[in-house]
Design a protein around this motif. Structure first.
Motif, PDB file in Angstrom:
ATOM      1  N   UNK A  98       1.607   4.984  -6.195  1.00  0.00           N
ATOM      2  CA  UNK A  98       0.621   4.688  -6.977  1.00  0.00           C
ATOM      3  C   UNK A  98       1.226   4.539  -8.544  1.00  0.00           C
ATOM      4  N   UNK A  99       2.258   5.308  -9.011  1.00  0.00           N
ATOM      5  CA  UNK A  99       2.785   4.935 -10.373  1.00  0.00           C
ATOM      6  C   UNK A  99       3.610   3.804 -10.471  1.00  0.00           C
ATOM      7  N   UNK A 104      -3.928   3.049  -9.283  1.00  0.00           N
ATOM      8  CA  UNK A 104      -2.668   3.589 -10.256  1.00  0.00           C
ATOM      9  C   UNK A 104      -3.577   4.456 -11.136  1.00  0.00           C
ATOM     10  N   UNK A 105      -2.993   5.490 -11.501  1.00  0.00           N
ATOM     11  CA  UNK A 105      -3.277   6.225 -12.640  1.00  0.00           C
ATOM     12  C   UNK A 105      -3.114   5.883 -13.853  1.00  0.00           C
ATOM     13  N   UNK A 130      -4.014   2.869 -14.917  1.00  0.00           N
ATOM     14  CA  UNK A 130      -5.208   1.837 -15.001  1.00  0.00           C
ATOM     15  C   UNK A 130      -6.461   2.466 -14.316  1.00  0.00           C
ATOM     16  N   UNK A 147       2.814  -2.026  -7.794  1.00  0.00           N
ATOM     17  CA  UNK A 147       1.547  -1.908  -7.254  1.00  0.00           C
ATOM     18  C   UNK A 147       0.538  -1.821  -8.265  1.00  0.00           C
ATOM     19  N   UNK A 148       0.815  -1.137  -9.696  1.00  0.00           N
ATOM     20  CA  UNK A 148      -0.330  -1.250 -10.613  1.00  0.00           C
ATOM     21  C   UNK A 148      -0.704  -2.568 -10.974  1.00  0.00           C
ATOM     22  N   UNK A 156      -2.699  -4.205  -7.826  1.00  0.00           N
ATOM     23  CA  UNK A 156      -4.107  -3.646  -7.992  1.00  0.00           C
ATOM     24  C   UNK A 156      -4.977  -4.155  -8.972  1.00  0.00           C
ATOM     25  N   UNK A 203       0.964  -1.163   0.126  1.00  0.00           N
ATOM     26  CA  UNK A 203      -0.145   0.017  -0.033  1.00  0.00           C
ATOM     27  C   UNK A 203       0.838   1.358  -0.178  1.00  0.00           C
ATOM     28  N   UNK A 262      -5.368   4.402  -3.678  1.00  0.00           N
ATOM     29  CA  UNK A 262      -4.471   3.237  -4.282  1.00  0.00           C
ATOM     30  C   UNK A 262      -4.915   3.003  -5.768  1.00  0.00           C
TER      31      UNK A 262
END
Lengths: 270, 219
Positions: free
Chosen positions: A18-19, B64-65, B67, A23-24, A27, A14, B62
């Motif tokens: 986010x980039x 991700x931009x 997706x 993590x992509x 998620x 976590x 959380x």
């Protein structure tokens, strides 16, 4: 990587930006997994209920067919004389199997059950269904004790979908009393017209066989000229061929042929 | 607390998704020939909107931009399938009449619009309330349009006869036009006119000046 505690791992995941590609991916995977599980669980849990509705729809179609048969209305008005009986037929021999409740028999389930279904030899599989159930229901309608009509479930490949319907024969077992389809997914406006009354009304009175008893029923291009020919639908030639083939299959040796033969020679009188 | 109430109440008239934001018109045309289908569609959309807003808001930090849209659509689509399955199991007749329109909630601009505009930036509870408010706003318009169309088109409401038609020996001649899709356009247009006459603040400036001043554009 040494720390395998899932909670620290989760926190670490976590806390990633986010980039970050990791993590992509994670998620995306988690979302797909959760959504997939939710969808499959609902679909599986609700399937029995939905099937009950489809079953009711099928029964309603069946009733509709019975009512739409020419002359049927007069017969129904004459209630008490007319009886409708459902029997379970063993297709290979044509014998009637005694079961407590033939109406509850699920033909599609048996056709899909690898332990109970029957592999149709490729050369005989003109309807393109691959496997069929070993048993099938048939509906017998009697008037004053005399066999008046017999209704058989039929199915087969059309142009791009499986066609499901009922064929009704007169008591002479040669004349068609009606044909109806209750499920298909043919080309809208062309093949789907097999479900329209205008086309279904062409069927009553046509013959399934010639005088020598050869199975001749056929959907022809354009106008039919013989008693066993039915006019095709322009632009739906392959759907018509599908209907021809499925009727010949189900009336033939691998379909209800043996059963019809037994009825004809009066060997069985259910 | 007042802010929460406002979240639910505001989209009903003041920022109604249909009359002000002009979103979700397609389904509004298709399902409003009778009140019962419209109400089912409204309930389905409101539930999807609330859950979608809530879930997206829960994981908003959380996502991700790269997706972002895929995740949003996946979640909305799953919710829609679940709702569709439930309708098929418990309201089979209605689900047959709604046919593909429940499935098309996925592409309803209101859902994605609210997720993008609100749920991505707000906490879970306000997002759920925003979904509820917009769902009610959509429902109010759909119910109004459907009532007018069903009443004038067939003389019934929810299947009960209100105006006896000529065919049944009454005086009312049904307006067949009301059952066709264009009539919904006219009724929605008249509703927008009515709302904007009562609330002049909703009247937009002309497109040309909007662009010149770089104001936000509508989809």
């Amino acid at each position: 990587m040494a720390d395998l505690n899932p909670i620290t791992w989760w926190r670490h995941m976590l806390s990633l930006p986010n980039t970050s590609p990791a993590k992509t991916l994670i998620v995306a995977l988690l979302v797909a997994l959760t959504c997939g599980t939710a969808v499959s669980v609902t679909a599986i849990m609700l399937r029995p209920l939905q099937q009950k509705h489809h079953e009711r729809e099928r029964q309603a179609r069946m009733q509709e067919l019975l009512k739409s048969l020419p002359g049927m209305k007069d017969l129904i008005d004459d209630a008490g004389e007319v009886t409708l009986q459902c029997v379970l037929v063993e297709l290979a021999t044509g014998a009637i199997i005694e079961v407590a409740d033939p109406l509850s028999f699920d033909q599609r389930a048996e056709a899909a059950d690898p332990r109970a279904n029957f592999d149709i030899p490729a050369s005989a599989d003109i309807a393109g269904i691959g496997k069929r159930s070993r048993r099938a229901p048939a509906y017998l309608m009697r008037w004053n004790g005399k066999l008046k009509r017999i209704i058989l479930p039929v199915r087969g490949s059309g142009y791009q979908s499986m066609l499901y319907g009922y064929l009704a024969l007169e008591g002479d077992l040669v004349t068609v009393a009606g044909l109806t389809f209750y499920a298909q997914a043919e080309t809208p406006g062309l093949g789907t017209r097999i479900q329209e009354p205008a086309w279904q009304n062409l069927w009553p009175g046509s013959k399934i066989a010639d005088d020598q008893g050869n199975l001749r029923i056929e959907v022809v291009r354009g106008k039919g000229t013989r008693p066993y020919q039915v006019d095709g639908i322009s632009g739906a030639t392959r759907t018509g061929t599908g209907v021809t083939n499925l009727l010949r299959f189900w009336l033939g040796d691998y379909g209800f042929g043996p059963f019809l033969k037994q009825l004809e020679i009066g060997k069985i009188d259910p | 607390m007042t802010r929460h109430i406002e979240l639910v109440v505001r989209p009903i008239i003041d920022s109604n998704p249909i009359t002000l934001q002009i979103l979700g018109i397609c389904s509004a045309l298709a399902v409003t020939t009778s009140l019962s289908t419209a109400l089912t569609m409204c309930a389905a959309l409101t539930v999807v909107l609330m859950f979608a807003n809530g879930i997206i808001s829960l994981i908003r930090n959380h996502i991700p931009p790269a997706i972002r849209l895929i995740i949003q659509i996946t979640i909305v689509a799953s919710l829609v399938i679940v709702i569709d399955q439930i309708l098929r199991a418990y309201a089979f007749e209605l689900s047959q009449r709604l046919s593909i329109f429940v499935g098309l909630i996925v592409t309803n601009c209101i859902v994605l619009g609210r997720i993008e505009a609100f749920a991505m930036r707000n906490a879970v509870w306000p997002s759920v309330l925003d979904g509820l408010g917009n769902g009610i706003g959509y429902s109010v318009i759909l119910a109004t349009v459907a009532s007018i169309r069903e009443l004038l088109g067939t003389g019934t409401l929810l299947g009960y006869t209100i105006l006896t038609t000529v065919r049944d020996g009454g005086w009312f001649e049904p307006l067949g036009f009301m059952l066709l899709a264009p009539s919904a356009f006219f009724i929605i247009g008249l509703l927008i006119w009515l709302v904007r006459s009562l609330k002049p603040s909703q009247i937009e400036q002309s497109e040309f000046r909007d662009l010149a001043q770089g104001k936000e554009m509508r989809s």
